[in-house]
Design a protein around this motif. Structure first.
Motif, PDB file in Angstrom:
ATOM      1  N   ARG A  59       6.244   7.165  14.121  1.00 18.07           N
ATOM      2  CA  ARG A  59       6.003   7.649  12.692  1.00 18.07           C
ATOM      3  C   ARG A  59       5.556   6.276  11.980  1.00 18.07           C
ATOM      4  O   ARG A  59       4.884   6.042  11.111  1.00 18.07           O
ATOM      5  N   GLU A  60       6.505   5.180  12.254  1.00 19.77           N
ATOM      6  CA  GLU A  60       6.407   3.643  11.548  1.00 19.77           C
ATOM      7  C   GLU A  60       5.249   3.303  12.029  1.00 19.77           C
ATOM      8  O   GLU A  60       4.457   2.634  11.281  1.00 19.77           O
ATOM      9  N   ALA A  87       0.991  -1.260  -0.091  1.00 20.81           N
ATOM     10  CA  ALA A  87       0.062  -0.114  -0.046  1.00 20.81           C
ATOM     11  C   ALA A  87       0.982   1.149  -0.081  1.00 20.81           C
ATOM     12  O   ALA A  87       0.552   2.267  -0.676  1.00 20.81           O
ATOM     13  N   ARG A  88       2.002   1.400   0.706  1.00 19.96           N
ATOM     14  CA  ARG A  88       2.824   2.409   0.794  1.00 19.96           C
ATOM     15  C   ARG A  88       3.665   2.392  -0.567  1.00 19.96           C
ATOM     16  O   ARG A  88       3.768   3.560  -1.102  1.00 19.96           O
ATOM     17  N   ARG A  89       3.946   1.321  -1.130  1.00 19.11           N
ATOM     18  CA  ARG A  89       4.731   1.583  -2.526  1.00 19.11           C
ATOM     19  C   ARG A  89       3.735   2.071  -3.442  1.00 19.11           C
ATOM     20  O   ARG A  89       4.271   2.774  -4.348  1.00 19.11           O
ATOM     21  N   ALA A  90       2.452   1.519  -3.397  1.00 21.14           N
ATOM     22  CA  ALA A  90       1.348   2.171  -4.547  1.00 21.14           C
ATOM     23  C   ALA A  90       1.307   3.776  -4.216  1.00 21.14           C
ATOM     24  O   ALA A  90       1.331   4.442  -5.108  1.00 21.14           O
ATOM     25  N   ALA A 126       0.032   1.455  10.169  1.00 16.22           N
ATOM     26  CA  ALA A 126      -1.670   1.552  10.315  1.00 16.22           C
ATOM     27  C   ALA A 126      -2.340   2.100   9.312  1.00 16.22           C
ATOM     28  O   ALA A 126      -3.484   1.583   8.802  1.00 16.22           O
ATOM     29  N   THR A 127      -1.772   3.106   8.605  1.00 18.79           N
ATOM     30  CA  THR A 127      -2.280   3.898   7.301  1.00 18.79           C
ATOM     31  C   THR A 127      -2.219   2.614   6.232  1.00 18.79           C
ATOM     32  O   THR A 127      -3.137   2.517   5.748  1.00 18.79           O
ATOM     33  N   ALA A 131      -7.067   8.959  10.569  1.00 17.06           N
ATOM     34  CA  ALA A 131      -7.293   8.175  11.577  1.00 17.06           C
ATOM     35  C   ALA A 131      -6.239   7.615  12.603  1.00 17.06           C
ATOM     36  O   ALA A 131      -6.245   7.626  13.639  1.00 17.06           O
ATOM     37  N   ALA A 132      -5.159   7.342  11.699  1.00 18.55           N
ATOM     38  CA  ALA A 132      -4.014   6.612  12.400  1.00 18.55           C
ATOM     39  C   ALA A 132      -3.315   7.897  13.206  1.00 18.55           C
ATOM     40  O   ALA A 132      -2.852   7.609  14.401  1.00 18.55           O
TER      41      ALA A 132
END
Length: 283
Positions: free
Chosen positions: A232-233, A5-8, A238-239, A166-167
């Motif tokens: 932060r991580e 999801a982060r890569r996207a 969570a995001t 939200a996170a």
């Protein structure tokens, strides 16, 4: 698996975000009578929600100073109706993408195929607890492939953005605290630019850092601590987890395909000057 999801996000987001720096958008909003700068930004991004008030915009945008919203929202709606703002924004996206990518790329099969993948991903998202995504999801889909792609990435961006808020709240970070903490990491938002673009005063910025220091998230020199990195991580993870619906629907292979094809378009946008240097890695 959720790291995809982060890569996207990193690969695709610029396809949407280029609109915030496109002169076509600034000129289009000005043509409606909107003031350049924050009025146009707030109106352009929130118009999908209808003629909402300052409180709704401040809540959904989160890391902008609410004091900067009230002078221009809802006044913007007395100048240009949300429907007119949305039409100007889509027209600007069309012109900007054609200028930055070229008509041949815009009309290519690669863009059409990427648009279909992105649309399928976006349609797998659900609106529960996602106000900005839900508002944009109610808009009609454009017909042209490059605009269909832009709209799909808009949906994916706002879907993740709503999850990120939200996170952040679960992590106990206010909008300005999240912004300040982000400015402390390599590749993060430059602090001076963040403060200016999000309309925070020096006093408010200093107070945010003091609050972060009291939590042990930054040191006296405003450098991020191990606890700050860990938080932060935790928030990013969570995001990622809350943003997995589109990527689970596509599956790993097709998501990777979208990341690749979208990434190539994003690279072309960067090379064409779609985003100012120093802002390319911000949320």
């Amino acid at each position: 698996m959720t790291e995809i999801a982060r890569r996207a996000k990193q690969s695709l987001e610029l396809i949407h975000a280029m609109i915030y720096f496109a002169p076509e958008a600034a000129d289009g909003f000005a043509g409606l009578g909107l003031e350049r700068g924050l009025m146009s930004y707030y109106a352009g991004r929130s118009a999908a929600m209808g003629p909402v008030g300052a409180g709704v915009v401040a809540a959904t945008f989160y890391n902008f100073n609410p004091e900067s919203v009230a002078p221009v929202i809802p006044r913007a709606w007395s100048i240009a109706a949300p429907e007119a703002v949305l039409a100007a924004r889509l027209k600007a996206a069309d012109a900007a993408l054609r200028r930055l990518l070229g008509d041949a790329t815009v009309a290519s099969g690669a863009v059409a195929e990427t648009a279909e993948l992105a649309r399928e991903a976006a349609q797998a998202c659900t609106p529960d607890g996602k106000p900005l995504y839900a508002a944009h999801a109610d808009l009609p889909w454009p017909d042209e492939p490059h605009l269909k792609l832009w709209h799909a990435i808009t949906l994916l961006r706002e879907f993740r953005g709503d999850a990120h808020i939200a996170a952040l709240q679960h992590g106990g970070l206010s909008g300005i605290q999240a912004l300040a903490l982000h400015s402390t990491v390599p590749g993060g938002f430059d602090g001076n630019a963040a403060k200016k673009l999000r309309a925070w005063s020096d006093e408010q910025w200093d107070r945010a850092f003091q609050e972060l220091r009291e939590r042990g998230l930054v040191g006296a020199d405003r450098e991020i601590t191990e606890a700050g990195h860990a938080l932060r991580e935790e928030i990013e993870a969570a995001t990622d987890a809350m943003s997995m619906a589109p990527w689970s629907a596509l599956g790993e292979a097709r998501t990777t395909e979208l990341i690749g094809s979208g990434g190539r378009l994003s690279k072309a946008l960067v090379e064409a000057g779609a985003m100012p240097r120093g802002l390319r890695r911000t949320r």
